[in-house]
Design a protein around this motif. Structure first.
Motif, mmCIF file in Angstrom:
data_model
loop_
_atom_site.group_PDB
_atom_site.id
_atom_site.type_symbol
_atom_site.label_atom_id
_atom_site.label_comp_id
_atom_site.label_asym_id
_atom_site.label_seq_id
_atom_site.Cartn_x
_atom_site.Cartn_y
_atom_site.Cartn_z
ATOM 1 N N THR A 189 41.795 34.498 42.639
ATOM 2 C CA THR A 189 42.848 33.901 42.757
ATOM 3 C C THR A 189 44.005 34.495 43.812
ATOM 4 O OG1 THR A 189 42.481 33.091 40.812
ATOM 5 C CG2 THR A 189 44.560 32.923 41.307
ATOM 6 N N PRO A 190 44.157 35.830 43.454
ATOM 7 C CA PRO A 190 45.367 36.357 44.225
ATOM 8 C C PRO A 190 45.239 36.161 45.754
ATOM 9 C CG PRO A 190 44.677 38.162 42.908
ATOM 10 C CD PRO A 190 43.616 36.866 42.904
ATOM 11 N N THR A 191 43.996 36.264 46.485
ATOM 12 C CA THR A 191 43.658 35.779 47.978
ATOM 13 C C THR A 191 43.830 34.187 48.119
ATOM 14 O OG1 THR A 191 41.943 37.345 47.984
ATOM 15 C CG2 THR A 191 41.909 35.738 49.606
ATOM 16 N N ALA A 192 43.491 33.602 47.134
ATOM 17 C CA ALA A 192 43.963 32.094 47.375
ATOM 18 C C ALA A 192 45.357 31.889 47.306
ATOM 19 C CB ALA A 192 43.128 31.243 46.507
ATOM 20 N N THR A 238 43.900 32.481 32.658
ATOM 21 C CA THR A 238 44.973 33.476 32.018
ATOM 22 C C THR A 238 44.896 34.856 33.077
ATOM 23 O OG1 THR A 238 44.749 32.637 29.960
ATOM 24 C CG2 THR A 238 45.699 34.682 30.214
ATOM 25 N N PHE A 239 43.631 35.195 33.443
ATOM 26 C CA PHE A 239 43.438 36.615 33.980
ATOM 27 C C PHE A 239 43.805 36.378 35.406
ATOM 28 C CE2 PHE A 239 41.334 40.133 35.619
ATOM 29 C CZ PHE A 239 41.885 41.111 35.110
ATOM 30 N N SER A 240 43.426 34.869 36.029
ATOM 31 C CA SER A 240 43.934 34.979 37.391
ATOM 32 C C SER A 240 45.312 34.864 37.525
ATOM 33 C CB SER A 240 43.535 33.336 37.914
ATOM 34 O OG SER A 240 41.872 33.161 37.919
ATOM 35 N N ILE A 241 46.162 34.289 36.669
ATOM 36 C CA ILE A 241 47.571 34.328 36.551
ATOM 37 C C ILE A 241 48.043 35.623 36.771
ATOM 38 C CG2 ILE A 241 49.609 33.478 35.583
ATOM 39 C CD1 ILE A 241 48.148 30.940 34.744
ATOM 40 N N ILE A 242 47.627 36.459 35.576
ATOM 41 C CA ILE A 242 48.087 37.953 35.663
ATOM 42 C C ILE A 242 47.753 38.586 36.796
ATOM 43 C CG2 ILE A 242 47.632 39.987 34.056
ATOM 44 C CD1 ILE A 242 47.086 38.215 31.830
ATOM 45 N N SER A 243 46.452 38.495 37.396
ATOM 46 C CA SER A 243 46.195 39.354 38.600
ATOM 47 C C SER A 243 46.881 39.044 39.587
ATOM 48 C CB SER A 243 44.886 39.134 38.904
ATOM 49 O OG SER A 243 43.818 39.450 37.869
#
Length: 350
Positions: free
Chosen positions: A291-294, A153-158
């Motif tokens: 996640t944002p970098t990936a 969830t936080f990966s998606i939000i970020s």
């Protein structure tokens, strides 16, 4: 031998201090300092809010705390844009710093722990509140599955906080002003769905309904549905449909956070809430780092930005589905809380 050490003049000392300040302001040090303060803030504020609410009534406060960033974006974005255009981006950061100082000045004298904390419980009974070995809490199925779900969830939000305006401009082919409007619309939808859901789930749990169903199964389903929506974004023919599906899917994913967090708070004694929530939120923050970098690499690997964003959102959707399935099958705060209540009772009797 002359051992005299010359002193710097006041002007030179001011110059060195100013140079150090500029380095902190421009370099990564300011970001690191911000992260050091922001990291533990979430867990401490959440445990502080929970200290004023019993375990069955923490869904709505969680939704309010989770929804405030969306409210801040809606309320402050136009003002910050005006300040940046008139005085530069540093002035916007200065305004936020002043607001933070004012908040701290009010928080310190006015805040006190609520009645649902280990410290208050210890004062009431005259002895230390019982605790559970932290390792046992962290190895419960509820904590593990909740951490996996919130990592997704936080990966998606970020990722969306980082790339959402760019996605609307390049992936959906919107103008910059339109992209800003869409960003606000998504925030409003997320907020207006999370608050009523938190309120009604608290009401149902207080009246005897299952915490497993309302804080385990329900957020898991919303997370899975949101992930399926992200996966399907690439197959829609018209940009308008993509925006609508994205808004609904992102709102579904946002719904999981307050319910899962309030469920995690059920399984730990009040005196250990800050440490457990700190570890729980620390795990999800790792997703915000990676996640944002990936996703940036996934998007950049495609020559067509729209195709790249389709693949990137599909990856995020799969993460949401995996997290939702984990919490759907294992998240059960009532079960694990009952086990720890028994441990606490045995400790008190001894």
């Amino acid at each position: 031998m002359d051992t005299h050490i010359p002193r710097l003049s006041l002007g030179r000392r001011h110059g060195y201090a100013h140079a150090c300040y500029r380095r902190i302001q421009r370099g990564p040090a300011s970001r690191i300092i911000l992260g050091l303060g922001e990291g533990p803030a979430g867990a401490l504020l959440t445990s502080g809010i929970y200290s004023w609410h019993p375990k069955e009534k923490r869904g709505f406060p969680s939704a309010v705390a989770t929804g405030m960033p969306s409210m801040a974006k809606i309320a402050l974005a136009p003002l910050l844009a005006l300040i940046i255009a008139s005085f530069g981006w540093r002035s916007a950061f200065g305004l936020l710093a002043v607001m933070t100082v004012i908040w701290i000045a009010l928080w310190i004298p006015l805040w006190k722990n609520g009645p649902y904390t280990g410290a208050r419980a210890s004062q009431d009974v005259g002895s230390p509140a019982p605790t559970v070995p932290l390792r046992k809490i962290l190895l419960t199925k509820t904590f593990i599955s909740g951490s996996v779900a919130m990592f997704a969830t936080f990966s998606i939000i970020s990722a969306m906080i980082t790339f959402l305006p760019t996605y609307f401009q390049r992936g959906v082919c919107s103008e910059q002003q339109t992209a800003g409007t869409l960003l606000g619309v998504v925030g409003v939808i997320s907020l207006m769905t999370a608050l009523p859901l938190g309120y009604f789930t608290d009401k149902l749990i207080s009246s005897g309904h299952s915490s497993r169903a309302l804080r385990g199964i329900l957020p898991s389903i919303t997370l899975i549905l949101g992930g399926m929506g992200f996966v399907g974004l690439n197959s829609l023919p018209a940009p308008g449909w993509s925006v609508a599906l994205y808004a609904v899917s992102f709102a579904h994913i946002n719904l999981a956070s307050p319910l899962l967090t309030s469920g995690i708070s059920e399984i730990c004694p009040p005196s250990q809430a800050s440490s457990v929530l700190g570890i729980y939120m620390g795990i999800q923050y790792v997703g915000g780092l990676i996640t944002p970098t990936a996703i940036g690499y996934v998007v950049d690997a495609q020559s067509n930005p729209a195709i790249g964003w389709g693949y990137g959102l599909a990856v995020l959707g799969v993460m949401a589905i995996i997290g939702g399935v984990c919490s759907l099958t294992m998240f059960n705060p009532s079960r694990d809380a009952a086990l720890f209540i028994q441990i606490e009772q045995n400790t008190v009797q001894e």
